[in-house]
Write a protein that holds these residues in place. Structure first.
Motif, PDB file in Angstrom:
ATOM      1  N   ALA A 103       0.832  -1.208   0.000  1.00 64.19           N
ATOM      2  CA  ALA A 103       0.000   0.000   0.000  1.00 64.19           C
ATOM      3  C   ALA A 103       0.864   1.254   0.000  1.00 64.19           C
ATOM      4  CB  ALA A 103      -0.938  -0.009   1.202  1.00 64.19           C
ATOM      5  N   SER A 104       1.910   1.268   0.822  1.00 64.00           N
ATOM      6  CA  SER A 104       2.796   2.434   0.884  1.00 64.00           C
ATOM      7  C   SER A 104       3.515   2.647  -0.443  1.00 64.00           C
ATOM      8  CB  SER A 104       3.828   2.241   2.002  1.00 64.00           C
ATOM      9  OG  SER A 104       3.225   2.119   3.260  1.00 64.00           O
ATOM     10  N   THR A 105       4.071   1.568  -0.979  1.00 66.35           N
ATOM     11  CA  THR A 105       4.819   1.662  -2.230  1.00 66.35           C
ATOM     12  C   THR A 105       3.926   2.121  -3.380  1.00 66.35           C
ATOM     13  OG1 THR A 105       6.318  -0.095  -1.524  1.00 66.35           O
ATOM     14  CG2 THR A 105       6.229   0.370  -3.878  1.00 66.35           C
ATOM     15  N   VAL A 106       2.744   1.537  -3.480  1.00 68.46           N
ATOM     16  CA  VAL A 106       1.815   1.894  -4.549  1.00 68.46           C
ATOM     17  C   VAL A 106       1.376   3.351  -4.416  1.00 68.46           C
ATOM     18  CG1 VAL A 106      -0.541   1.511  -5.388  1.00 68.46           C
ATOM     19  CG2 VAL A 106       1.011  -0.419  -5.067  1.00 68.46           C
ATOM     20  N   ALA A 107       1.105   3.799  -3.197  1.00 71.92           N
ATOM     21  CA  ALA A 107       0.726   5.197  -2.998  1.00 71.92           C
ATOM     22  C   ALA A 107       1.836   6.124  -3.477  1.00 71.92           C
ATOM     23  CB  ALA A 107       0.413   5.452  -1.530  1.00 71.92           C
ATOM     24  N   GLY A 108       3.080   5.781  -3.153  1.00 71.88           N
ATOM     25  CA  GLY A 108       4.200   6.618  -3.579  1.00 71.88           C
ATOM     26  C   GLY A 108       4.372   6.647  -5.085  1.00 71.88           C
ATOM     27  N   LEU A 126       3.976  -1.351 -12.298  1.00 70.88           N
ATOM     28  CA  LEU A 126       4.067  -2.604 -11.546  1.00 70.88           C
ATOM     29  C   LEU A 126       5.500  -3.062 -11.274  1.00 70.88           C
ATOM     30  CD1 LEU A 126       1.171  -4.983 -12.673  1.00 70.88           C
ATOM     31  CD2 LEU A 126       1.783  -4.331 -10.342  1.00 70.88           C
ATOM     32  N   PRO A 127       6.411  -3.035 -12.247  1.00 69.67           N
ATOM     33  CA  PRO A 127       7.780  -3.477 -11.951  1.00 69.67           C
ATOM     34  C   PRO A 127       8.447  -2.683 -10.829  1.00 69.67           C
ATOM     35  CG  PRO A 127       7.441  -3.366 -14.317  1.00 69.67           C
ATOM     36  CD  PRO A 127       6.236  -2.732 -13.679  1.00 69.67           C
ATOM     37  N   PHE A 128       8.141  -1.401 -10.735  1.00 66.91           N
ATOM     38  CA  PHE A 128       8.718  -0.586  -9.663  1.00 66.91           C
ATOM     39  C   PHE A 128       8.111  -0.958  -8.315  1.00 66.91           C
ATOM     40  CE2 PHE A 128       8.741   1.868 -13.609  1.00 66.91           C
ATOM     41  CZ  PHE A 128      10.104   2.090 -13.746  1.00 66.91           C
ATOM     42  N   ALA A 129       6.816  -1.298  -8.323  1.00 66.55           N
ATOM     43  CA  ALA A 129       6.170  -1.759  -7.092  1.00 66.55           C
ATOM     44  C   ALA A 129       6.758  -3.096  -6.640  1.00 66.55           C
ATOM     45  CB  ALA A 129       4.665  -1.884  -7.303  1.00 66.55           C
ATOM     46  N   LEU A 130       7.075  -3.965  -7.584  1.00 69.36           N
ATOM     47  CA  LEU A 130       7.697  -5.247  -7.247  1.00 69.36           C
ATOM     48  C   LEU A 130       9.067  -5.047  -6.611  1.00 69.36           C
ATOM     49  CD1 LEU A 130       6.821  -7.486 -10.328  1.00 69.36           C
ATOM     50  CD2 LEU A 130       6.048  -7.781  -7.983  1.00 69.36           C
ATOM     51  N   GLN A 131       9.816  -4.060  -7.089  1.00 68.37           N
ATOM     52  CA  GLN A 131      11.109  -3.755  -6.479  1.00 68.37           C
ATOM     53  C   GLN A 131      10.925  -3.339  -5.020  1.00 68.37           C
ATOM     54  OE1 GLN A 131      13.231  -0.828  -8.847  1.00 68.37           O
ATOM     55  NE2 GLN A 131      12.850  -1.960 -10.745  1.00 68.37           N
ATOM     56  N   GLY A 132       9.863  -2.585  -4.759  1.00 72.29           N
ATOM     57  CA  GLY A 132       9.574  -2.187  -3.385  1.00 72.29           C
ATOM     58  C   GLY A 132       9.260  -3.382  -2.507  1.00 72.29           C
ATOM     59  N   PRO A 147      -3.204  -5.917  -7.062  1.00 69.80           N
ATOM     60  CA  PRO A 147      -4.540  -5.400  -6.750  1.00 69.80           C
ATOM     61  C   PRO A 147      -4.504  -4.011  -6.115  1.00 69.80           C
ATOM     62  CG  PRO A 147      -3.956  -7.181  -5.247  1.00 69.80           C
ATOM     63  CD  PRO A 147      -2.925  -7.161  -6.322  1.00 69.80           C
ATOM     64  N   ALA A 148      -3.467  -3.700  -5.330  1.00 69.98           N
ATOM     65  CA  ALA A 148      -3.377  -2.366  -4.738  1.00 69.98           C
ATOM     66  C   ALA A 148      -3.250  -1.302  -5.819  1.00 69.98           C
ATOM     67  CB  ALA A 148      -2.186  -2.289  -3.786  1.00 69.98           C
ATOM     68  N   LEU A 149      -2.518  -1.610  -6.881  1.00 69.29           N
ATOM     69  CA  LEU A 149      -2.276  -0.647  -7.955  1.00 69.29           C
ATOM     70  C   LEU A 149      -3.383  -0.633  -9.003  1.00 69.29           C
ATOM     71  CD1 LEU A 149      -0.328   1.405  -9.221  1.00 69.29           C
ATOM     72  CD2 LEU A 149       0.908  -0.519 -10.247  1.00 69.29           C
ATOM     73  N   VAL A 303     -15.120  -5.313  -2.596  1.00 70.35           N
ATOM     74  CA  VAL A 303     -13.898  -5.406  -3.386  1.00 70.35           C
ATOM     75  C   VAL A 303     -13.661  -4.036  -4.023  1.00 70.35           C
ATOM     76  CG1 VAL A 303     -12.760  -6.501  -5.357  1.00 70.35           C
ATOM     77  CG2 VAL A 303     -14.184  -7.864  -3.819  1.00 70.35           C
ATOM     78  N   ASN A 304     -12.541  -3.429  -3.699  1.00 70.52           N
ATOM     79  CA  ASN A 304     -12.228  -2.074  -4.160  1.00 70.52           C
ATOM     80  C   ASN A 304     -11.747  -2.107  -5.607  1.00 70.52           C
ATOM     81  OD1 ASN A 304     -11.089   0.417  -4.718  1.00 70.52           O
ATOM     82  ND2 ASN A 304      -9.884   0.541  -2.840  1.00 70.52           N
ATOM     83  N   ALA A 305     -12.619  -1.685  -6.516  1.00 71.21           N
ATOM     84  CA  ALA A 305     -12.297  -1.736  -7.942  1.00 71.21           C
ATOM     85  C   ALA A 305     -11.413  -0.585  -8.395  1.00 71.21           C
ATOM     86  CB  ALA A 305     -13.588  -1.734  -8.758  1.00 71.21           C
ATOM     87  N   GLU A 306     -11.297   0.460  -7.575  1.00 71.66           N
ATOM     88  CA  GLU A 306     -10.586   1.677  -7.983  1.00 71.66           C
ATOM     89  C   GLU A 306      -9.092   1.596  -7.751  1.00 71.66           C
ATOM     90  OE1 GLU A 306     -10.874   6.516  -7.163  1.00 71.66           O
ATOM     91  OE2 GLU A 306     -11.752   5.115  -5.744  1.00 71.66           O
ATOM     92  N   GLY A 307      -8.667   0.986  -6.639  1.00 73.72           N
ATOM     93  CA  GLY A 307      -7.248   0.989  -6.296  1.00 73.72           C
ATOM     94  C   GLY A 307      -6.838   2.328  -5.721  1.00 73.72           C
TER      95      GLY A 307
END
Length: 312
Positions: A103-108, A126-132, A147-149, A303-307
């Motif tokens: 959640a933190s990484t995706v928000a950033g 997504l690849p940058f979120a995976l690095q996080g 799903p967060a993103l 289920v949060n469809a927006e992210g």
């Protein structure tokens, strides 16, 4: 159009959805984390503040998942000389099994992409979120960050190359989520998992994953429920979660479609067909835990469809 400041909320997530270890996950309406990113004159990425973490997260920009992901993003788009200042506000528990680092990484990442005029799509982030995720827990898995993103329910079909498939959520599918205040470190929970799986167990697991996905597409709540069974991961991880089987009994008796561990735990969740059923299950489990001296947080969510989303 580039901006001077962006404030973003990104949601918690439930990974695995019982039988889909490392390949399934969905986004919640709450809880979640917030990140504020604003431009500053000196070049480089500064981590101004982190709140709500009780001092547990790194303050070094190269080691914090949010700032490290932002640095990687800016390098990728050729804007490493950009000066930004990051504030991270944790509103969800660390080590809960609800995708706190995701959640933190995706928000950033969502915030810096908006700040820079949206040069990348959500999928390209997504690849940058995976690095996080790899920085946070030593394993770059996508069942929380996807799903967060992207929002909704996601299937990680493969990692080489990364292939994320959106799965439709039935309109009246709700989740009861309870986070017992017990410590189950993600790394420890992963290390307990068996390296080899018996073929008969694998066949059961494949059938349940396929049944769950089919049930979601068909809006077949009964099929969803009977597919939420894990014979590979849950028997081991349940050992680390006090009162797990009694919580499951309480949830199923109260009308849950299915029940299981959220991510690596200790959070647990139940799918239901009605919001009031999810509310009742959350209350029942929390009251049970309180009677046994275990504090908890409880949530009820669709289920949060927006992210992630920008805040005013």
């Amino acid at each position: 159009m580039e901006k001077n400041q962006v404030h973003v909320f990104a949601p918690a997530t439930v990974a695995n959805i019982v039988c889909g270890y490392d390949v399934l996950g969905f986004a919640l309406d709450e809880p979640g984390d917030e990140v504020v990113i604003r431009r500053i004159d000196p070049p480089g990425v500064q981590l101004k503040e982190v709140t709500g973490d009780d001092g547990r997260l790194p303050r070094d920009p190269s080691k914090n998942t949010v700032s490290a992901s932002v640095i990687s993003f800016l390098n990728h788009i050729g804007r490493a000389d950009t000066g930004v200042e990051i504030s991270l506000h944790k509103h969800m528990p660390i080590g809960s099994g609800l995708g706190s680092s995701a959640a933190s990484t995706v928000a950033g990442l969502f915030a810096i992409n908006a700040l820079m005029g949206h040069p990348l799509s959500r999928r390209e982030l997504l690849p940058f979120a995976l690095q996080g995720e790899e920085l946070a827990c030593g394993h770059g898995h996508a069942d929380n960050v996807a799903p967060a993103l992207l929002g909704g329910i996601t299937l990680i079909r493969g990692y080489d190359p990364l292939d994320v498939v959106p799965i439709p959520a039935p309109p009246s599918l709700f989740a009861s989520v309870v986070f017992p205040h017990v410590d189950v470190p993600t790394r420890d929970a992963r290390q307990m998992i068996r390296a080899k799986v018996a073929l008969k167990d694998a066949v059961i697991q494949w059938g349940n994953i396929a049944g769950l996905v089919a049930g979601l597409f068909a809006h077949d709540y009964e099929l969803i429920g009977r597919s939420m069974r894990d014979v590979v991961i849950e028997p081991t991880r349940a050992i680390l979660i006090p009162e797990f089987y009694e919580m499951r009994r309480l949830a199923m008796d109260a009308g849950a479609l299915g029940f299981g561990i959220s991510g690596s735990g200790p959070s647990v969740f139940a799918f239901t067909q009605h919001r009031d059923t999810a509310t009742r299950i959350t209350k029942t489990i929390q009251e049970y835990l309180t009677e046994r001296g275990i504090e908890s947080n409880g949530y009820v969510s669709g289920v949060n469809a927006e992210g992630p989303r920008e805040l005013a």
